[in-house]
Design a protein around this motif. Structure first.
Motif, PDB file in Angstrom:
ATOM      1  N   ARG A 177      16.470  52.792 -63.584  1.00  0.00           N
ATOM      2  CA  ARG A 177      15.268  52.437 -62.824  1.00  0.00           C
ATOM      3  C   ARG A 177      14.110  52.256 -63.788  1.00  0.00           C
ATOM      4  NH1 ARG A 177      15.446  57.464 -58.960  1.00  0.00           N
ATOM      5  NH2 ARG A 177      17.257  56.932 -57.699  1.00  0.00           N
ATOM      6  N   GLU A 231       9.826  51.153 -60.373  1.00  0.00           N
ATOM      7  CA  GLU A 231      10.794  51.424 -59.298  1.00  0.00           C
ATOM      8  C   GLU A 231      10.803  52.911 -58.952  1.00  0.00           C
ATOM      9  OE1 GLU A 231      14.154  47.963 -60.138  1.00  0.00           O
ATOM     10  OE2 GLU A 231      14.152  49.782 -61.368  1.00  0.00           O
ATOM     11  N   ASP A 267      22.553  53.199 -57.252  1.00  0.00           N
ATOM     12  CA  ASP A 267      21.402  53.119 -58.149  1.00  0.00           C
ATOM     13  C   ASP A 267      21.830  53.536 -59.546  1.00  0.00           C
ATOM     14  OD1 ASP A 267      18.790  52.523 -58.781  1.00  0.00           O
ATOM     15  OD2 ASP A 267      17.904  54.024 -57.476  1.00  0.00           O
TER      16      ASP A 267
END
Length: 187
Positions: free
Chosen positions: A73, A77, A70
């Protein structure tokens, strides 16, 4: 009495303007700028991007494959991840709602280890390179040397895959529009 009030008001405003100016100068020197409308980035901060790539390369040099699970974001999200273990199935993985995570400002990444068959794992004790130390902690050591803060060091909620660079800015400052400048880095 009127002159004293005017003098006091003048002095008070002068001190306020001086303090404000000093703060602005300090922020400019510290590599901070402000965005007017709270605009969020659409990619990782350039320093975080460069250090992320260095982390992957340096880990590979010692036989550890790192996968980034990841990066940046969106607020949506982040809210979706926040709802896991609350209004959605799964375990609680964060206490940060949208706008409360360094991921939302392009200043954080999450990682995992990648096995020979391409599977991402979050095994903090695995010693796949046979060095006698867990691969996870070897990656964390490299990350810290590169300037990342590790979520595993947090007292209240240990987030072992999380690495971030806050550039001295709190979440509140980021929410209020402060951003770290993107200074060119030597290769």
């Amino acid at each position: 009495m009127f002159n004293q009030t005017v003098w006091f008001l003048f002095l008070f405003l002068s001190i306020g303007i001086t303090v404000y100016s000093l703060i602005e100068i300090q922020e400019r020197r510290a590599g901070v700028y402000n965005v007017e409308n709270g605009e969020l980035p659409d990619q990782l901060h350039p320093t975080v991007e460069q250090k992320k790539n260095q982390l992957i390369e340096e880990a590979a040099d010692i036989g550890i494959d790192v996968v980034i699970t990841d990066e940046l974001r969106t607020l949506e999200e982040q809210d979706e991840i926040y709802e896991r273990g609350r209004s959605k199935d799964g375990d609680v993985v964060t206490y940060a709602e949208g706008g409360e995570s360094y991921h939302n400002y392009g200043l954080a990444i999450d990682f995992a280890l990648q096995t020979d068959d391409g599977q991402a794992i979050w095994d903090t004790e695995r010693d796949g390179n046979g060095s006698g130390k867990s691969d996870w902690m070897e990656v964390v050591d490299i990350a810290k040397q590169l300037g990342f803060d590790w979520g595993g060091d947090w007292e209240s909620f240990r987030d072992y895959p999380h690495l971030q660079m806050d550039f001295g800015l709190s979440i509140r400052e980021l929410q209020n529009g402060k951003r770290p400048k993107a200074e060119p880095l030597p290769e």
